[in-house]
Design a protein around this motif. Structure first.
Motif, PDB file in Angstrom:
ATOM      1  N   ILE A  53       3.867 -17.160  -4.654  1.00  0.00           N
ATOM      2  CA  ILE A  53       3.010 -18.310  -4.350  1.00  0.00           C
ATOM      3  C   ILE A  53       3.681 -19.659  -4.587  1.00  0.00           C
ATOM      4  CG2 ILE A  53       0.902 -17.007  -4.829  1.00  0.00           C
ATOM      5  CD1 ILE A  53       0.787 -18.436  -7.559  1.00  0.00           C
ATOM      6  N   GLU A  54       4.944 -19.667  -4.980  1.00  0.00           N
ATOM      7  CA  GLU A  54       5.553 -20.919  -5.425  1.00  0.00           C
ATOM      8  C   GLU A  54       5.732 -21.946  -4.304  1.00  0.00           C
ATOM      9  OE1 GLU A  54      10.187 -19.282  -5.319  1.00  0.00           O
ATOM     10  OE2 GLU A  54       9.214 -19.743  -7.228  1.00  0.00           O
ATOM     11  N   ARG A  55       5.727 -21.529  -3.035  1.00  0.00           N
ATOM     12  CA  ARG A  55       5.952 -22.459  -1.932  1.00  0.00           C
ATOM     13  C   ARG A  55       4.653 -22.963  -1.295  1.00  0.00           C
ATOM     14  NH1 ARG A  55      11.265 -20.046   1.286  1.00  0.00           N
ATOM     15  NH2 ARG A  55      12.624 -19.930  -0.551  1.00  0.00           N
ATOM     16  N   HIS A  56       3.521 -22.636  -1.880  1.00  0.00           N
ATOM     17  CA  HIS A  56       2.244 -23.005  -1.270  1.00  0.00           C
ATOM     18  C   HIS A  56       1.511 -24.016  -2.131  1.00  0.00           C
ATOM     19  CE1 HIS A  56       3.282 -19.178   0.693  1.00  0.00           C
ATOM     20  NE2 HIS A  56       2.685 -19.730   1.734  1.00  0.00           N
ATOM     21  N   ASP A  57       0.955 -25.029  -1.472  1.00  0.00           N
ATOM     22  CA  ASP A  57       0.208 -26.078  -2.167  1.00  0.00           C
ATOM     23  C   ASP A  57      -1.210 -25.635  -2.495  1.00  0.00           C
ATOM     24  OD1 ASP A  57       2.403 -27.778  -1.864  1.00  0.00           O
ATOM     25  OD2 ASP A  57       1.673 -28.515   0.072  1.00  0.00           O
ATOM     26  N   ARG A  58      -1.779 -24.768  -1.647  1.00  0.00           N
ATOM     27  CA  ARG A  58      -3.171 -24.350  -1.800  1.00  0.00           C
ATOM     28  C   ARG A  58      -3.250 -22.842  -1.638  1.00  0.00           C
ATOM     29  NH1 ARG A  58      -4.751 -26.375   3.080  1.00  0.00           N
ATOM     30  NH2 ARG A  58      -6.846 -25.561   2.735  1.00  0.00           N
ATOM     31  N   ILE A  59      -4.104 -22.222  -2.460  1.00  0.00           N
ATOM     32  CA  ILE A  59      -4.276 -20.773  -2.407  1.00  0.00           C
ATOM     33  C   ILE A  59      -5.757 -20.456  -2.305  1.00  0.00           C
ATOM     34  CG2 ILE A  59      -3.991 -18.575  -3.640  1.00  0.00           C
ATOM     35  CD1 ILE A  59      -1.664 -19.937  -5.157  1.00  0.00           C
ATOM     36  N   THR A  60      -6.081 -19.579  -1.375  1.00  0.00           N
ATOM     37  CA  THR A  60      -7.405 -18.966  -1.345  1.00  0.00           C
ATOM     38  C   THR A  60      -7.221 -17.493  -1.631  1.00  0.00           C
ATOM     39  OG1 THR A  60      -8.295 -20.555   0.247  1.00  0.00           O
ATOM     40  CG2 THR A  60      -9.423 -18.435   0.069  1.00  0.00           C
ATOM     41  N   LEU A  61      -7.919 -17.023  -2.634  1.00  0.00           N
ATOM     42  CA  LEU A  61      -7.837 -15.620  -3.021  1.00  0.00           C
ATOM     43  C   LEU A  61      -9.045 -14.887  -2.447  1.00  0.00           C
ATOM     44  CD1 LEU A  61      -6.950 -14.266  -6.522  1.00  0.00           C
ATOM     45  CD2 LEU A  61      -8.957 -13.402  -5.321  1.00  0.00           C
ATOM     46  N   VAL A  62      -8.770 -13.803  -1.736  1.00  0.00           N
ATOM     47  CA  VAL A  62      -9.826 -12.947  -1.196  1.00  0.00           C
ATOM     48  C   VAL A  62      -9.553 -11.542  -1.706  1.00  0.00           C
ATOM     49  CG1 VAL A  62     -10.978 -12.076   0.872  1.00  0.00           C
ATOM     50  CG2 VAL A  62     -10.003 -14.390   0.885  1.00  0.00           C
ATOM     51  N   ALA A  63     -10.531 -10.962  -2.396  1.00  0.00           N
ATOM     52  CA  ALA A  63     -10.352  -9.638  -2.985  1.00  0.00           C
ATOM     53  C   ALA A  63     -11.403  -8.687  -2.430  1.00  0.00           C
ATOM     54  CB  ALA A  63     -10.448  -9.710  -4.500  1.00  0.00           C
ATOM     55  N   TYR A  64     -10.969  -7.466  -2.128  1.00  0.00           N
ATOM     56  CA  TYR A  64     -11.852  -6.471  -1.510  1.00  0.00           C
ATOM     57  C   TYR A  64     -11.897  -5.205  -2.350  1.00  0.00           C
ATOM     58  CZ  TYR A  64     -13.168  -2.703   1.694  1.00  0.00           C
ATOM     59  OH  TYR A  64     -13.750  -1.597   2.243  1.00  0.00           O
ATOM     60  N   SER A  65     -13.088  -4.685  -2.548  1.00  0.00           N
ATOM     61  CA  SER A  65     -13.302  -3.370  -3.144  1.00  0.00           C
ATOM     62  C   SER A  65     -12.626  -3.255  -4.514  1.00  0.00           C
ATOM     63  CB  SER A  65     -12.831  -2.292  -2.151  1.00  0.00           C
ATOM     64  OG  SER A  65     -13.220  -1.003  -2.567  1.00  0.00           O
ATOM     65  N   MET A  66     -11.737  -2.273  -4.693  1.00  0.00           N
ATOM     66  CA  MET A  66     -11.081  -2.098  -5.992  1.00  0.00           C
ATOM     67  C   MET A  66     -10.165  -3.272  -6.329  1.00  0.00           C
ATOM     68  SD  MET A  66     -12.223   0.791  -7.180  1.00  0.00           S
ATOM     69  CE  MET A  66     -11.097   1.615  -8.280  1.00  0.00           C
ATOM     70  N   GLY A  67      -9.775  -4.043  -5.322  1.00  0.00           N
ATOM     71  CA  GLY A  67      -8.935  -5.206  -5.578  1.00  0.00           C
ATOM     72  C   GLY A  67      -9.654  -6.328  -6.298  1.00  0.00           C
ATOM     73  N   VAL A  68     -10.998  -6.281  -6.330  1.00  0.00           N
ATOM     74  CA  VAL A  68     -11.754  -7.347  -6.992  1.00  0.00           C
ATOM     75  C   VAL A  68     -11.444  -7.385  -8.485  1.00  0.00           C
ATOM     76  CG1 VAL A  68     -14.092  -8.119  -7.606  1.00  0.00           C
ATOM     77  CG2 VAL A  68     -13.575  -7.403  -5.252  1.00  0.00           C
ATOM     78  N   ALA A  69     -11.441  -6.227  -9.138  1.00  0.00           N
ATOM     79  CA  ALA A  69     -11.171  -6.185 -10.578  1.00  0.00           C
ATOM     80  C   ALA A  69      -9.746  -6.647 -10.889  1.00  0.00           C
ATOM     81  CB  ALA A  69     -11.402  -4.782 -11.119  1.00  0.00           C
TER      82      ALA A  69
END
Length: 198
Positions: A53-69
């Protein structure tokens, strides 16, 4: 964790997607958007590489199913501008049901995985690594539940047969839930990332 770039064009905005267990992501990859897109999966370990993520100014995190935890355990260090949870919870074993979770692990084979995919409305896994999938479920079971409250949008599905609607309501106490009229895999419901991010 495994990180796979779907779009890496140097856009200042990154959508970082935490995928679900045994989830084929082709349909997710087709969602329209200009932002860079990174898909994370394979939670046998949860090691996060800051270089992603070091080259990005803005991050949107989207998590699905088991990825939420998994995403919830990372949120404190990431500080995204938006964090969206879809059809998942910070304590997945409890929300799914311990008997169902443990039974899935105990009986995991090609036939049971195919049944799970049908029940979830997921694309059928192609050449699944059953040993790795079993190890992933064990690793996730061994970790403590993630803190509740770190997501600013929660999306759940009324017809979800993996994370049932009543269990999802209990899993997110006091938090508004945006309900979609789909099963566990809702991505055909959307055409682009903006519909999810809001």
């Amino acid at each position: 964790m495994r990180a796979r770039w779907i779009r890496q064009r140097g856009h200042p905005h990154l959508v970082m997607f935490y995928s679900g267990w045994a989830t084929e992501t082709a349909e997710i990859e087709l969602l329209a958007g200009d932002s860079d897109l990174l898909i994370l999966s394979d939670y046998r370990n949860e090691t996060f590489d800051p270089a992603w993520i070091e080259r990005h100014d803005r991050i949107t995190l989207v998590a699905y199913s088991m990825g939420v935890a998994v995403a919830a355990r990372h949120l404190g260090g990431l500080r995204p501008e938006r964090a969206i949870a879809i059809c998942g919870a910070t304590d997945p074993r409890r929300t799914i049901g311990a008997d169902i979770y443990d039974g899935t692990l105990a009986g995991l084979d090609r036939q049971s995985l195919a049944r799970f995919a049908r029940r979830a409305g997921l694309p059928q896994p192609q050449a699944p690594d059953l040993a790795a999938l079993g190890d992933e479920l064990r690793a996730l079971r061994a970790r403590p539940p993630a803190p509740v409250g770190a997501f600013d949008r929660i999306i759940a599905a009324r017809k979800d047969r993996i994370f049932p609607a009543d269990a999802m309501t209990a899993a997110w106490p006091g938090q508004p839930i945006d309900w979609v009229d789909t099963g566990h895999f809702p991505f055909a419901h959307w055409r682009n990332w903006q519909e999810i991010i809001g």
